[in-house]
Write an enzyme that holds these catalytic residues in place. Structure first.
Site, PDB file in Angstrom:
ATOM      1  N   ASP A 131      51.272  26.947 -56.208  1.00 57.33           N
ATOM      2  CA  ASP A 131      52.426  27.306 -57.029  1.00 57.33           C
ATOM      3  C   ASP A 131      52.010  27.827 -58.393  1.00 57.33           C
ATOM      4  OD1 ASP A 131      51.455  24.838 -57.890  1.00 57.33           O
ATOM      5  OD2 ASP A 131      53.204  23.719 -57.226  1.00 57.33           O
ATOM      6  N   ASP A 161      59.077  12.621 -58.026  1.00 56.44           N
ATOM      7  CA  ASP A 161      60.356  12.837 -57.331  1.00 56.44           C
ATOM      8  C   ASP A 161      60.162  13.231 -55.871  1.00 56.44           C
ATOM      9  OD1 ASP A 161      59.494  15.457 -57.450  1.00 56.44           O
ATOM     10  OD2 ASP A 161      61.203  16.208 -58.605  1.00 56.44           O
ATOM     11  N   HIS A 206      58.225  15.704 -54.678  1.00 51.11           N
ATOM     12  CA  HIS A 206      57.929  17.110 -54.356  1.00 51.11           C
ATOM     13  C   HIS A 206      56.484  17.293 -53.899  1.00 51.11           C
ATOM     14  CE1 HIS A 206      56.848  17.983 -58.861  1.00 51.11           C
ATOM     15  NE2 HIS A 206      55.739  17.777 -58.185  1.00 51.11           N
ATOM     16  N   GLU A 239      61.147  20.940 -54.833  1.00 52.54           N
ATOM     17  CA  GLU A 239      61.906  19.825 -55.385  1.00 52.54           C
ATOM     18  C   GLU A 239      62.878  19.280 -54.326  1.00 52.54           C
ATOM     19  OE1 GLU A 239      60.696  18.653 -57.888  1.00 52.54           O
ATOM     20  OE2 GLU A 239      60.719  19.906 -59.692  1.00 52.54           O
TER      21      GLU A 239
HETATM   22  P1  PGA Z   1      50.036  15.263 -60.814  1.00 48.50           P
HETATM   23  O1  PGA Z   1      51.225  16.087 -60.166  1.00 48.50           O
HETATM   24  O2  PGA Z   1      48.872  15.451 -59.926  1.00 48.50           O
HETATM   25  O3  PGA Z   1      49.798  15.878 -62.164  1.00 48.50           O
HETATM   26  O4  PGA Z   1      50.505  13.845 -60.885  1.00 48.50           O
HETATM   27  C1  PGA Z   1      51.416  16.019 -58.790  1.00 48.50           C
HETATM   28  C2  PGA Z   1      52.476  16.994 -58.389  1.00 48.50           C
HETATM   29  O5  PGA Z   1      53.383  17.269 -59.189  1.00 48.50           O
HETATM   30  O6  PGA Z   1      52.423  17.484 -57.260  1.00 48.50           O
END
Ligand code: PGA
Length: 259
Positions: A66, A135, A137, A142
């Site tokens: 992404d 959350d 994702h 999302e």
């Molecule tokens: P993080 O994010 O590795 O910074 O905890 C994970 C994500 O949002 O997929």
């Protein structure tokens, strides 16, 4: 159900996943890796420096999950910059073979389709590294994302923007939109390896691995994949109902199976 590997710390997780990636690269020097950003995959990329030392990586290809929309690609927190800094440069990959979706406003309407075409032209992704958001994702899909979704523009939740504010001066600087591989795109990778560390991820991990299959927790899509491995520390595993069974299974895993 995904295979769950409960490790003692991030470094052990990094070593296990880096070894799995290095085996793919040794077997096929033009292997196609799916790359995640965020804090979670960093131990993998660190370990890869050692696991890939001496290997010919000149033909390895990569696709990031992404990117933020509308953020200058030269910004240090654009995922293009992060992938260059954490993956391409330290591992000595060819930057022309490592792709990040374009978050440029100009042409954003077709950026998803173009990215899908590039993945298809490379023959698809062999091993996709994933983190998971608090959350639920994966990528930036999302809650509510269709399991059939393809690379497209999404609006980040307030929670994700708060979680990612640590990379910026303030939450107001975190972009509102992103472009992300869809859940349908991710499910086409030949292997998924999802990592998560810390108690803040325990609920999302339990939902993804053991919860109902639901777009409300996009990580649960991994249950549809025939070859998904989840590598978590004890804190992130804290809410897994079958944690003892996962430990027992991994301790008795035939050597030839590996991840
Ligand atoms: P993080 O994010 O590795 O910074 O905890 C994970 C994500 O949002 O997929």
């Amino acid at each position: 159900m995904a295979e769950v590997v409960i490790v003692s710390d991030k470094e052990e997780a990094g070593r296990i996943v880096a070894e799995a990636i290095a085996r793919r690269v040794h077997a096929r020097p033009d292997t196609v890796l799916g790359l995640a950003t965020g804090s979670t995959p960093l131990p993998v990329y660190e370990s890869l420096r050692e696991s890939l030392a001496g290997a010919d990586v000149s033909r390895v290809r990569g696709f990031a999950l992404d990117e933020y929309v509308g953020l200058d690609p030269a910004h240090p927190e654009s995922y293009r910059s992060v992938i260059a800094r954490e993956v391409v440069e330290p591992l000595g990959l060819d930057p022309d073979r490592v792709h990040v979706p374009s978050g440029a406003l100009e042409g954003i309407e077709t950026a998803g389709e173009r990215y899908e075409a590039a993945i298809a032209a490379a023959g698809g992704i062999e091993l996709q590294v994933l983190g998971i958001g608090t959350d639920g994702h994966i990528g930036f899909n999302e809650p509510g994302s269709s399991f059939a979704s393809r690379t497209r523009v999404k609006t980040l939740t307030r929670q994700t923007r708060e979680d990612n504010a640590r990379f910026f001066d303030s939450i107001d600087d975190v972009p509102m939109h992103c472009i992300t591989q869809g859940l349908g795109t991710i499910l086409e990778a030949r292997q998924l390896v999802l990592l998560a560390f810390g108690e803040g991820k325990a609920e999302a991990v339990a939902g993804a691995v053991e919860g109902p299959l639901t777009a409300s927790l996009p990580g649960s899509a991994i249950q549809l994949h025939p070859r998904a491995t989840v590598v978590v520390d004890e804190a992130a595993a804290a809410r897994l109902r079958y944690a003892d069974y996962y430990r027992y299974t991994y301790a008795n895993k035939p050597e030839w199976q590996r991840i």
